[in-house]
Design a protein around this motif. Structure first.
Motif, PDB file in Angstrom:
ATOM      1  N   ARG A 104       0.822  -1.204   0.000  1.00 52.40           N
ATOM      2  CA  ARG A 104       0.000   0.000   0.000  1.00 52.40           C
ATOM      3  C   ARG A 104       0.864   1.264   0.000  1.00 52.40           C
ATOM      4  N   VAL A 105       1.913   1.288   0.796  1.00 54.06           N
ATOM      5  CA  VAL A 105       2.805   2.460   0.810  1.00 54.06           C
ATOM      6  C   VAL A 105       3.489   2.617  -0.539  1.00 54.06           C
ATOM      7  N   ASN A 106       3.918   1.520  -1.132  1.00 55.84           N
ATOM      8  CA  ASN A 106       4.604   1.589  -2.420  1.00 55.84           C
ATOM      9  C   ASN A 106       3.709   2.121  -3.536  1.00 55.84           C
ATOM     10  N   LEU A 107       2.396   1.954  -3.417  1.00 54.87           N
ATOM     11  CA  LEU A 107       1.499   2.403  -4.480  1.00 54.87           C
ATOM     12  C   LEU A 107       1.670   3.878  -4.813  1.00 54.87           C
ATOM     13  N   THR A 108       2.047   4.667  -3.843  1.00 53.97           N
ATOM     14  CA  THR A 108       2.145   6.115  -4.065  1.00 53.97           C
ATOM     15  C   THR A 108       3.581   6.618  -4.081  1.00 53.97           C
ATOM     16  N   THR A 109       4.570   5.701  -3.994  1.00 51.05           N
ATOM     17  CA  THR A 109       5.934   6.183  -3.774  1.00 51.05           C
ATOM     18  C   THR A 109       6.977   5.421  -4.557  1.00 51.05           C
ATOM     19  N   PRO A 110       7.115   5.666  -5.865  1.00 52.45           N
ATOM     20  CA  PRO A 110       8.285   5.123  -6.571  1.00 52.45           C
ATOM     21  C   PRO A 110       9.557   5.713  -5.962  1.00 52.45           C
ATOM     22  N   VAL A 111      10.574   4.895  -5.767  1.00 50.66           N
ATOM     23  CA  VAL A 111      11.759   5.400  -5.080  1.00 50.66           C
ATOM     24  C   VAL A 111      12.951   5.611  -5.998  1.00 50.66           C
ATOM     25  N   GLY A 171      -0.399   2.579 -10.026  1.00 44.41           N
ATOM     26  CA  GLY A 171      -1.172   3.776  -9.738  1.00 44.41           C
ATOM     27  C   GLY A 171      -0.630   4.981 -10.482  1.00 44.41           C
ATOM     28  N   GLU A 172      -1.277   6.117 -10.260  1.00 45.89           N
ATOM     29  CA  GLU A 172      -0.945   7.334 -10.996  1.00 45.89           C
ATOM     30  C   GLU A 172       0.521   7.715 -10.866  1.00 45.89           C
ATOM     31  N   ARG A 227       3.129   8.076 -13.997  1.00 43.63           N
ATOM     32  CA  ARG A 227       3.877   9.314 -14.250  1.00 43.63           C
ATOM     33  C   ARG A 227       5.382   9.056 -14.222  1.00 43.63           C
ATOM     34  N   HIS A 228       5.818   8.275 -13.246  1.00 45.42           N
ATOM     35  CA  HIS A 228       7.247   8.019 -13.073  1.00 45.42           C
ATOM     36  C   HIS A 228       7.836   7.354 -14.313  1.00 45.42           C
ATOM     37  N   PHE A 229       7.232   6.272 -14.763  1.00 39.82           N
ATOM     38  CA  PHE A 229       7.800   5.545 -15.890  1.00 39.82           C
ATOM     39  C   PHE A 229       7.539   6.238 -17.221  1.00 39.82           C
ATOM     40  N   ALA A 230       6.433   6.975 -17.331  1.00 41.23           N
ATOM     41  CA  ALA A 230       6.209   7.764 -18.540  1.00 41.23           C
ATOM     42  C   ALA A 230       7.289   8.830 -18.680  1.00 41.23           C
ATOM     43  N   CYS A 231       7.642   9.484 -17.584  1.00 39.11           N
ATOM     44  CA  CYS A 231       8.698  10.504 -17.632  1.00 39.11           C
ATOM     45  C   CYS A 231      10.060   9.899 -17.939  1.00 39.11           C
ATOM     46  N   ASN A 232      10.270   8.658 -17.551  1.00 38.39           N
ATOM     47  CA  ASN A 232      11.567   8.021 -17.771  1.00 38.39           C
ATOM     48  C   ASN A 232      11.688   7.347 -19.128  1.00 38.39           C
ATOM     49  N   GLY A 233      10.682   7.536 -20.000  1.00 35.00           N
ATOM     50  CA  GLY A 233      10.838   7.124 -21.392  1.00 35.00           C
ATOM     51  C   GLY A 233      10.047   5.920 -21.834  1.00 35.00           C
ATOM     52  N   TYR A 234       9.210   5.364 -20.967  1.00 33.30           N
ATOM     53  CA  TYR A 234       8.398   4.195 -21.342  1.00 33.30           C
ATOM     54  C   TYR A 234       7.101   4.683 -21.998  1.00 33.30           C
ATOM     55  N   SER A 235       6.796   4.146 -23.182  1.00 30.92           N
ATOM     56  CA  SER A 235       5.653   4.644 -23.951  1.00 30.92           C
ATOM     57  C   SER A 235       4.519   3.636 -24.094  1.00 30.92           C
ATOM     58  N   VAL A 236       4.719   2.387 -23.660  1.00 29.51           N
ATOM     59  CA  VAL A 236       3.652   1.382 -23.710  1.00 29.51           C
ATOM     60  C   VAL A 236       3.544   0.792 -22.303  1.00 29.51           C
ATOM     61  N   LEU A 237       2.676   1.400 -21.509  1.00 33.09           N
ATOM     62  CA  LEU A 237       2.548   1.064 -20.099  1.00 33.09           C
ATOM     63  C   LEU A 237       1.256   0.290 -19.861  1.00 33.09           C
ATOM     64  N   THR A 238       1.292  -0.631 -18.927  1.00 35.32           N
ATOM     65  CA  THR A 238       0.089  -1.381 -18.573  1.00 35.32           C
ATOM     66  C   THR A 238      -0.217  -1.173 -17.097  1.00 35.32           C
ATOM     67  N   TYR A 239      -1.398  -0.647 -16.840  1.00 38.12           N
ATOM     68  CA  TYR A 239      -1.861  -0.426 -15.469  1.00 38.12           C
ATOM     69  C   TYR A 239      -2.044  -1.779 -14.798  1.00 38.12           C
ATOM     70  N   TRP A 256      -9.691   2.265  -7.608  1.00 36.20           N
ATOM     71  CA  TRP A 256      -8.846   2.133  -8.799  1.00 36.20           C
ATOM     72  C   TRP A 256      -9.436   2.821 -10.021  1.00 36.20           C
ATOM     73  N   THR A 257     -10.754   2.940 -10.132  1.00 43.03           N
ATOM     74  CA  THR A 257     -11.306   3.634 -11.303  1.00 43.03           C
ATOM     75  C   THR A 257     -10.966   5.122 -11.258  1.00 43.03           C
ATOM     76  N   ALA A 258     -11.031   5.715 -10.071  1.00 46.93           N
ATOM     77  CA  ALA A 258     -10.674   7.131  -9.954  1.00 46.93           C
ATOM     78  C   ALA A 258      -9.186   7.341 -10.237  1.00 46.93           C
ATOM     79  N   ASP A 259      -8.358   6.444  -9.712  1.00 41.71           N
ATOM     80  CA  ASP A 259      -6.920   6.547  -9.962  1.00 41.71           C
ATOM     81  C   ASP A 259      -6.613   6.309 -11.432  1.00 41.71           C
ATOM     82  N   LEU A 260      -7.318   5.379 -12.062  1.00 39.75           N
ATOM     83  CA  LEU A 260      -7.101   5.099 -13.476  1.00 39.75           C
ATOM     84  C   LEU A 260      -7.413   6.317 -14.334  1.00 39.75           C
ATOM     85  N   GLU A 261      -8.470   7.021 -14.021  1.00 41.25           N
ATOM     86  CA  GLU A 261      -8.796   8.236 -14.777  1.00 41.25           C
ATOM     87  C   GLU A 261      -7.635   9.224 -14.724  1.00 41.25           C
ATOM     88  N   ARG A 262      -7.064   9.404 -13.531  1.00 43.38           N
ATOM     89  CA  ARG A 262      -5.923  10.320 -13.393  1.00 43.38           C
ATOM     90  C   ARG A 262      -4.695   9.790 -14.128  1.00 43.38           C
TER      91      ARG A 262
END
Length: 456
Positions: A102-109, A145-146, A150-162, A227-233
């Motif tokens: 649960r903590v990791n869901l919001t905190t890429p390190v 999660g969001e 954001r983290h992996f999109a910024c680092n150059g990944y263009s085909v991401l799977t939630y 998860w639906t609200a987070d997915l929208e974001r």
């Protein structure tokens, strides 16, 4: 967060640690992390303790340099101070192995690049979308999660799977959930059943192309309203030349399983998903009715086709559909793919290889769960074998579908090997976890030369 030269960065890390008053407590914090889930043999523990004390002494004296970086990275990560490394632009694993799910869901390190790597104006066609570079992250906790998107999109990944979601909340397995398999540095034969030795304190330096990991999360999911609200974001967080798929899983047997898959897929579509991926492949879902784990659904061709047909009927025609498969032998894959091809826009694979995982003392690495998923370099040949056969079946058939390949992608060479077989996109889990700059490295090395680009 940005990348930095190691010499300057080590100095900044040292200054940060001193300013925060963390140096004196570093050895104890490191040992607390090392022994969080099990205790190493005493000689190994003594050696780790001595190394940490020596590092702390050098930090206090201002006598650290590039040679200390490997140990510094391990000590800070296991001590819970990975953010200090990331703030200095130094590579560190992206997921906190000691922290709760649960903590990791919001905190890429891991560190985040200041500017997203791009291949100039080149684009590749994936599932009806022109993407900036066809590397991504598959359905796993790295897309949970969001903030992760954001983290992996910024680092150059263009085909991401939630990460896989369900129609009801599902708690993760007890920790530990993810462990380095430092002894697995070479690929096993395709589809081989593995006996893996992995200790919770094992470590592989960030960026190593030989990294393998084992995990046992149990496919956790937030409740649909979360998860639906987070997915929208999350969908709003990716650029126009990036694609976010959503992985879904159903529960039950027979018609109930089909209905639950369809219900969850519709929830994803209503939240804005343009492509839904069906998790037919996960090897580590606990079976509530029997000891052990269920086999991947894709081993049952009739049940798999029933699910895919049911979901296809339930979704809008404009919503893409991908079937995610585990490694299948020649007869099973050859029998299944022609039945799936008319129903889907893409086929993804492979998932982890189900393996028996024990610590070096013989006890299960994941208490109460001997079976877990092996990924990384150890499954590279399985991924190459599966992708080659999948592409051949596509070429021999009358219906086109995109291929999303994954397994053992830890450096540009392993990305290129899967893409060269005919994959439309290539995703990485263990590699993306262990090397925060993997996508950037692939773009830098291959962005100008990777074939099958559709635009400049």
């Amino acid at each position: 967060m940005t990348t930095a030269s190691s010499g300057d960065a080590v100095g900044r890390v040292r200054e940060d640690l001193v300013a925060r008053g963390l140096v004196d407590g570093l050895p104890a914090a490191f040992l607390a992390g090392v022994t969080r889930f099990a205790r190493p043999p005493q000689p190994e523990l003594d050696a780790l303790a001595a190394a940490a004390r020596g590092l702390a002494a050098r930090l206090a004296a201002g006598d650290v340099g590039d040679a200390d970086l490997p140990l510094l990275t391990r000590v800070l990560f296991s001590a819970g101070h990975a953010a200090v490394l990331a703030d200095a632009g130094l590579p560190t694993p992206a997921y906190d192995l000691l922290g709760s799910y649960r903590v990791n869901l919001t905190t890429p390190v891991g560190p985040r690049l200041a500017q997203r790597p791009v291949a100039g104006g080149r684009r590749w066609r994936v599932l009806g979308r022109d993407v900036g570079f066809p590397i991504g992250v598959p359905a796993c906790v790295l897309g949970g999660g969001e903030e992760w998107v954001r983290h992996f999109a910024c680092n150059g990944y263009s085909v991401l799977t939630y990460k896989t979601v369900r129609s009801r909340a599902h708690e993760p397995n007890a920790q530990p959930n993810w462990v380095f398999a430092q002894r697995e540095t070479r690929s096993l034969p395709p589809g081989a059943a593995a006996e893996v030795t992995a200790d919770p304190w094992d470590w592989v330096p960030p960026g190593s192309p030989d990294v393998s990991t084992v995990n046992s999360f149990g496919v956790p999911s937030l409740a649909p309203e979360e998860w639906t609200a987070d997915l929208e974001r999350s969908l709003a967080a990716v650029d126009d030349d990036q694609l976010l798929l959503v992985s879904v899983m159903g529960e039950g047997d027979g018609p109930a399983l089909v209905d639950d898959f369809a219900r969850t897929a519709r929830l994803a579509q209503e939240a804005g998903a343009t492509v839904v991926e069906l998790n037919l492949s996960c090897p580590n879902t606990l079976n509530p009715g029997a000891p052990g784990v269920k086999s991947p659904l894709c081993l049952d061709a009739d049940a798999t086709v029933a699910v895919v047909e049911g979901v296809r009927r339930a979704l809008d025609d404009r919503t893409g559909l991908v079937a995610k498969l585990s490694w299948l032998d020649e007869p099973r894959l050859a029998a299944l793919v022609p039945r799936l091809a008319p129903l889907v826009d893409g086929v993804a694979g492979i998932n982890t290889l189900q393996s028996r995982v024990r610590r070096s003392d013989g006890e299960p690495t994941f208490p109460g769960r001997e079976l877990a998923g092996l990924s990384g370099a150890a499954v590279r040949d399985s991924a190459l074998d599966f992708t080659g056969r999948l592409v051949a079946l596509r070429e021999a058939g009358s219906r086109h579908f995109d291929v999303l390949a994954m397994g053992g992608v830890t450096d540009p060479a392993s990305f290129a090997a899967l893409f060269a077989l005919g994959a439309d996109a290539v995703q990485s889990a263990s590699g993306a976890f262990a090397n925060p700059f993997l996508a950037r490295d692939c773009v830098d090395e291959l962005g100008d030369t990777l074939p099958r680009a559709v635009a400049r």
